[in-house]
Write a protein that holds these residues in place. Structure first.
Motif, mmCIF file in Angstrom:
data_model
loop_
_atom_site.group_PDB
_atom_site.id
_atom_site.type_symbol
_atom_site.label_atom_id
_atom_site.label_comp_id
_atom_site.label_asym_id
_atom_site.label_seq_id
_atom_site.Cartn_x
_atom_site.Cartn_y
_atom_site.Cartn_z
ATOM 1 N N VAL A 195 0.851 -1.189 0.000
ATOM 2 C CA VAL A 195 0.000 0.000 0.000
ATOM 3 C C VAL A 195 0.884 1.235 0.000
ATOM 4 N N GLY A 196 0.429 2.286 -0.670
ATOM 5 C CA GLY A 196 1.189 3.534 -0.723
ATOM 6 C C GLY A 196 0.515 4.628 0.059
ATOM 7 N N ALA A 197 1.237 5.711 0.293
ATOM 8 C CA ALA A 197 0.678 6.843 1.027
ATOM 9 C C ALA A 197 -0.466 7.503 0.260
ATOM 10 N N ASP A 198 -0.501 7.304 -1.048
ATOM 11 C CA ASP A 198 -1.630 7.818 -1.818
ATOM 12 C C ASP A 198 -2.928 7.111 -1.428
ATOM 13 N N GLU A 199 -2.823 5.816 -1.108
ATOM 14 C CA GLU A 199 -4.004 5.057 -0.690
ATOM 15 C C GLU A 199 -4.397 5.388 0.747
ATOM 16 N N THR A 200 -3.420 5.499 1.646
ATOM 17 C CA THR A 200 -3.757 5.835 3.033
ATOM 18 C C THR A 200 -4.343 7.240 3.115
ATOM 19 N N ALA A 201 -3.920 8.133 2.202
ATOM 20 C CA ALA A 201 -4.510 9.475 2.154
ATOM 21 C C ALA A 201 -5.996 9.383 1.835
ATOM 22 N N GLY A 202 -6.347 8.454 0.936
ATOM 23 C CA GLY A 202 -7.744 8.239 0.580
ATOM 24 C C GLY A 202 -8.554 7.672 1.730
#
Length: 329
Positions: A195-202
């Motif tokens: 998982v990337g920080a782009d997904e955790t941001a979502g």
């Protein structure tokens, strides 16, 4: 006689130039050494030229180290991630964020070791996860664990700076790591991005890197800071206007690789993992015009609930200013 007069003027001008250079204020600027467009400008001395400072770049391994240096007065200007910035602001460190460096996306990710048996976030239970504690990556990791309904007692979180994470990975002492570039690319050779920080941001856990400055220093160096903003903005625009041309063999990428120690073949992908916003856009309400302060508040409240800090403030607007972005409007 005229020749003598001209030679005297030339010598005097040269002496004044040298005296001016020698008398320039030395300003230490903290950064993380990430491969970003501003590193091109830094390598070419454009920040010193624009600000009039004798710039000394100092690389830090974590936001916690930056906070300590800012709190002690050792440095006045630095790059700092959103999570440690929320911690610093809560602790009352005298600083303000005056510009976004980059919004973090896949450039920070949770990488799991091949063969570790981790295929989903739920599989992290009982595993050893390395991360620089107090960093944006740590905040993203905690968000991922909450999303997976895992508690801090369900995993073993090991606090390590990036270089130690790389070493621990080679020794197979850890099962996973939430880390940024270029270590991320290194461990991906024998790992998989989960998982990337782009997904955790979502999922409600946004992260970014910002430029912060001591408030007294900012008041005394307004024009120089505006010049700093223009220089960063110009470097980012050079990339945004022609990102496809920034290939592994392009002069820009070669400069970034040489200046940061990153592998040129990996730099284009690293750049794609960030979002670089034009300064004019940064001044809008959703960013430094209000949204950043709200994001810091939410981050601090989450960190309090997670036991990372003892309290959270009601208002983080004093720690964010859009004043220096006006030069880009």
């Amino acid at each position: 006689m005229l020749g003598y007069f001209c030679r005297t003027l030339t010598a005097t001008a040269a002496l004044l130039a040298l005296t001016g250079a020698a008398g320039a204020e030395t300003v230490v600027i903290g950064h993380f050494g990430n491969p970003t467009p501003m590193q091109v400008a830094a390598s070419e001395g454009k920040f010193a030229e624009a600000t009039g400072w004798d710039v000394e770049w100092r690389k830090f391994a974590s936001g916690a180290d930056v906070i300590a240096a800012m709190a002690s007065g050792d440095i006045k200007l630095a790059e700092l991630g959103s999570s440690p910035l929320a911690i610093a602001a809560t602790q009352g460190v005298d600083l303000q964020m005056f510009m976004l460096a980059q919004v973090i996306g896949s450039a920070e990710s949770l990488i799991v070791r091949n063969g570790s048996g981790i295929e989903t976030l739920a599989d992290l239970k009982g595993k050893r996860i390395a991360v620089p504690v107090g960093s944006t990556a740590h905040f993203s990791l905690m968000g991922a664990l909450v999303h997976a309904e895992l508690g801090s007692n369900d995993v073993t979180i090991m606090s390590m700076p990036p270089d130690q994470i790389a070493a621990a990975w080679q020794q197979e002492a850890i099962d996973a790591a939430f880390i940024w570039q270029p270590v991320q690319e290194e461990i991906l050779q024998t790992g998989t991005r989960l998982v990337g920080a782009d997904e955790t941001a979502g999922w409600g856990y946004p992260t970014f890197d910002g430029w912060v400055v001591n408030t007294d220093f900012a008041a005394e160096n307004k024009e120089a800071l505006q010049a700093f903003v223009r220089t960063v903005d110009a470097a980012n625009k050079a990339y945004l206007d022609n990102a496809a041309a920034w290939t592994s063999d392009s002069p820009e990428v070669q400069t970034i690789a040489s200046y940061t120690g990153a592998d040129p073949s990996q730099v284009p992908a690293i750049l794609e993992g960030y979002s670089f916003l034009p300064a004019a856009e940064q001044a809008k309400p959703e960013w430094l015009g209000g949204g950043i302060a709200e994001a810091l508040k939410s981050t601090a409240e989450f960190l309090k609930e997670a036991g990372r800090i003892d309290s959270a403030s009601d208002d983080y607007t004093p720690f964010v200013t859009a004043d220096f972005l006006s030069v880009a409007k």
